[in-house]
Design a protein around this motif. Structure first.
Motif, short mmCIF file in Angstrom:
data_model
loop_
_atom_site.label_atom_id
_atom_site.label_comp_id
_atom_site.label_asym_id
_atom_site.label_seq_id
_atom_site.Cartn_x
_atom_site.Cartn_y
_atom_site.Cartn_z
N PHE A 153 13.12 -2.39 -2.49
CA PHE A 153 13.23 -1.09 -3.15
C PHE A 153 11.89 -0.61 -3.71
CE2 PHE A 153 17.48 -3.11 -3.92
CZ PHE A 153 18.21 -2.31 -3.06
N SER A 154 10.84 -1.40 -3.53
CA SER A 154 9.52 -1.09 -4.10
C SER A 154 8.61 -0.48 -3.05
CB SER A 154 8.88 -2.38 -4.65
OG SER A 154 7.54 -2.15 -5.02
N SER A 155 7.79 0.49 -3.50
CA SER A 155 6.77 1.04 -2.60
C SER A 155 5.40 0.42 -2.86
CB SER A 155 6.69 2.57 -2.79
OG SER A 155 6.37 2.90 -4.13
N ARG A 156 5.37 -0.61 -3.70
CA ARG A 156 4.11 -1.29 -4.02
C ARG A 156 4.22 -2.76 -3.60
NH1 ARG A 156 2.87 0.56 -10.25
NH2 ARG A 156 3.14 2.82 -9.98
N PRO A 157 3.56 -3.15 -2.52
CA PRO A 157 3.65 -4.55 -2.07
C PRO A 157 3.23 -5.55 -3.14
CG PRO A 157 2.65 -3.17 -0.38
CD PRO A 157 2.77 -2.31 -1.60
N GLU A 158 2.32 -5.14 -4.01
CA GLU A 158 1.84 -6.07 -5.03
C GLU A 158 2.81 -6.19 -6.21
OE1 GLU A 158 0.57 -2.05 -6.53
OE2 GLU A 158 0.80 -3.04 -4.56
N ASP A 159 3.83 -5.34 -6.26
CA ASP A 159 4.77 -5.34 -7.38
C ASP A 159 6.19 -5.18 -6.84
OD1 ASP A 159 6.11 -5.15 -9.75
OD2 ASP A 159 5.22 -3.26 -10.39
N PRO A 160 6.80 -6.28 -6.38
CA PRO A 160 8.12 -6.16 -5.76
C PRO A 160 9.24 -5.84 -6.74
CG PRO A 160 7.51 -8.47 -5.95
CD PRO A 160 6.31 -7.67 -6.37
N PHE A 161 9.07 -6.18 -8.03
CA PHE A 161 10.19 -6.12 -8.96
C PHE A 161 10.33 -4.72 -9.57
CE2 PHE A 161 8.60 -10.65 -9.58
CZ PHE A 161 9.41 -11.14 -8.57
N ARG A 162 10.52 -3.75 -8.70
CA ARG A 162 10.68 -2.37 -9.15
C ARG A 162 11.47 -1.60 -8.10
NH1 ARG A 162 6.17 0.29 -10.83
NH2 ARG A 162 6.89 2.28 -10.00
N VAL A 163 11.96 -0.45 -8.51
CA VAL A 163 12.70 0.44 -7.61
C VAL A 163 12.02 1.80 -7.67
CG1 VAL A 163 14.90 1.58 -7.18
CG2 VAL A 163 14.87 -0.79 -7.96
N ASP A 164 11.54 2.29 -6.53
CA ASP A 164 10.82 3.55 -6.49
C ASP A 164 11.64 4.64 -5.82
OD1 ASP A 164 8.04 3.17 -7.61
OD2 ASP A 164 8.16 1.46 -6.24
N ALA A 165 11.50 5.85 -6.37
CA ALA A 165 12.30 6.97 -5.89
C ALA A 165 12.10 7.23 -4.42
CB ALA A 165 11.97 8.22 -6.72
N ASP A 166 10.84 7.13 -3.93
CA ASP A 166 10.59 7.47 -2.53
C ASP A 166 11.28 6.48 -1.59
OD1 ASP A 166 8.89 5.46 -3.41
OD2 ASP A 166 7.17 6.12 -2.23
N VAL A 167 11.40 5.23 -2.00
CA VAL A 167 12.11 4.25 -1.17
C VAL A 167 13.60 4.55 -1.15
CG1 VAL A 167 12.68 1.81 -0.88
CG2 VAL A 167 10.37 2.47 -1.59
N LEU A 168 14.17 4.87 -2.32
CA LEU A 168 15.59 5.19 -2.38
C LEU A 168 15.95 6.39 -1.51
CD1 LEU A 168 16.34 4.75 -6.20
CD2 LEU A 168 16.95 3.19 -4.36
N MET A 169 15.08 7.39 -1.52
CA MET A 169 15.38 8.61 -0.78
C MET A 169 15.48 8.37 0.73
SD MET A 169 13.45 11.83 -2.57
CE MET A 169 11.81 11.12 -2.55
#
Length: 417
Positions: A153-169
């Motif tokens: 759910f992350s758009s940042r390979p260096e920070d997997p533990f997040r959920v970004d709006a662009d990925v959800l969309m």
């Protein structure tokens, strides 16, 4: 000086339904109708409440012999099989502040709860790291947890533990099917509905950066900052969590009933619901939003806040709690043939079942506390649910029906139960 324009009376009335108080008050209206024999589909026998409470106490004493019961929350499912998965993340993640951790925990809880509608009796999830297989709510929790920690759910390979709006969309049903091990032989109910719900979540988060992107790129966890801002002396009311969710995430729900320009989400019609305004005949439940509210209490506490008035939230009108009251005879179908039919979620039967569940959870809390020797302040409804009614509903379902299915079948789109 000119006065600011008032919200329309219709909009004000609609917003009054976006509260736990409205869920509770209107559910108790339908319980009263049931006690008077006026419901279409159910009778109510409060004489069965004591034996029902005994069943719950039996479950509590077996699962929690010390009576040290945590709140009903998604975090219990993340520990399925006795594996403290989130603790491992907390010790290894590169967060710099408690607020960073809380945003990540919000991200995980929000996505996982939104994916936590009924999975169906056939679906299974095999966890790679333990080799264990999980079903239903625990399976959905572990599968969503695995997607989260893998960075799905992350758009940042260096920070997997997040959920970004662009990925959800841009998340597709195929993406979800892959993460949840769905196949022809392992079907998951409501897969498209779940993916569409996350797509809508992404759009709402992306288009409201003032809410969800105050200190970071827009992400669901941005709600942490909104809710933290409601604190007084580091105290936050549980009902403030729910109101923030209903206010800022209302647009993610499928189009159902709108009033005064307000999307009412998990709100339904029943002709016996009385009100003195345009909300007459409407009853809200906000099940997933309240489940999420309970699940955000601990991240707020980890970040240093004290969450108060937890009993301001209601019990959850879902099929385990509802099944408990049917399987113990507190409520009974007027037409037993209804047990063999599948019912639409907006049907009067399902609306009555859910309303009775909310009101009866309030009623059963007191005899459970009395049997265990607790005052209400020491044993809030969130512990009654966890200890508790949900687990007892599941246990009785398994004892009465080999596949553990609930006593009533509801046709769900993956966004209600």
């Amino acid at each position: 000086m000119t006065d600011l324009p008032d919200l329309s009376s219709e909009t004000k009335a609609a917003r009054s339904l976006l509260t736990a108080a409205a869920v509770r008050e209107r559910s108790h209206q339908l319980l009263q109708a049931g006690l008077e024999g006026r419901l279409d589909h159910f009778t109510v026998d409060l004489g069965r409440l004591e034996p029902c409470a005994e069943e719950v106490v039996t479950t509590i004493r077996k699962a929690y012999p010390s009576l040290d019961i945590p709140f009903h929350a998604r975090w219990r499912h993340f520990a399925a099989g006795g594996h403290e998965r989130w603790d491992a993340v907390m010790h290894g993640a590169p967060w710099e502040t408690a607020a960073d951790m809380a945003r990540s925990a919000f991200d995980l809880a929000i996505v996982s709860v939104l994916l936590d509608a009924g999975a169906g009796a056939q679906w299974r999830y095999e966890e790679g790291r333990t080799g264990e297989t999980y079903i239903r709510s625990e399976g959905l929790a572990v599968a969503s947890f695995d997607m989260f920690v893998s960075g799905a759910f992350s758009s940042r390979p260096e920070d997997p533990f997040r959920v970004d709006a662009d990925v959800l969309m841009t998340l597709t049903p195929e993406d979800l099917a892959s993460g949840f091990q769905v196949s022809g032989g392992n079907p998951l109910v409501g897969l498209e509905g779940r993916a569409a719900l996350l797509n809508r979540l992404g759009r709402v988060v992306a288009t409201n950066p003032d809410i969800f992107g105050q200190v970071d790129d827009p992400r669901p966890g941005g709600l942490f900052d909104v809710i933290a801002a409601t604190s007084e002396d580091d105290e936050i009311k549980a009902t403030s969590i729910l109101e923030a969710l209903l206010t800022h995430l209302g647009a993610i729900w499928p189009g159902r009933i709108t009033l005064g320009g307000v999307d009412l989400g998990d709100t339904w019609r029943h002709p016996l619901v009385e009100a003195s305004d345009v909300t007459k005949g409407l009853i809200p439940f906000h099940k997933l939003s309240q489940w999420l509210s309970y699940s955000l209490i601990e991240p707020l506490e980890w970040a240093g806040f004290t969450v108060i008035d937890v009993d301001g939230l209601t019990g959850l009108p879902e099929y385990r709690n509802g099944g408990l009251f049917l399987d113990t005879g507190v409520i009974a179908l007027k037409d037993p043939a209804d047990a063999a039919r599948a019912h639409a979620v907006d049907s009067r039967l399902v609306v009555e079942w859910r309303a009775l569940t909310v009101a009866l959870l309030d009623r059963i809390a007191e005899p459970i506390r009395a049997k265990l020797g607790f005052a209400a302040g020491d044993f809030p409804l969130a512990k009654v649910l966890e200890g508790g009614t949900w687990a007892t509903g599941r246990r009785l379902a398994k004892e009465r029906r080999g596949d553990g299915s609930p006593p009533l079948s509801v046709i769900s789109d993956g966004t209600v139960f």
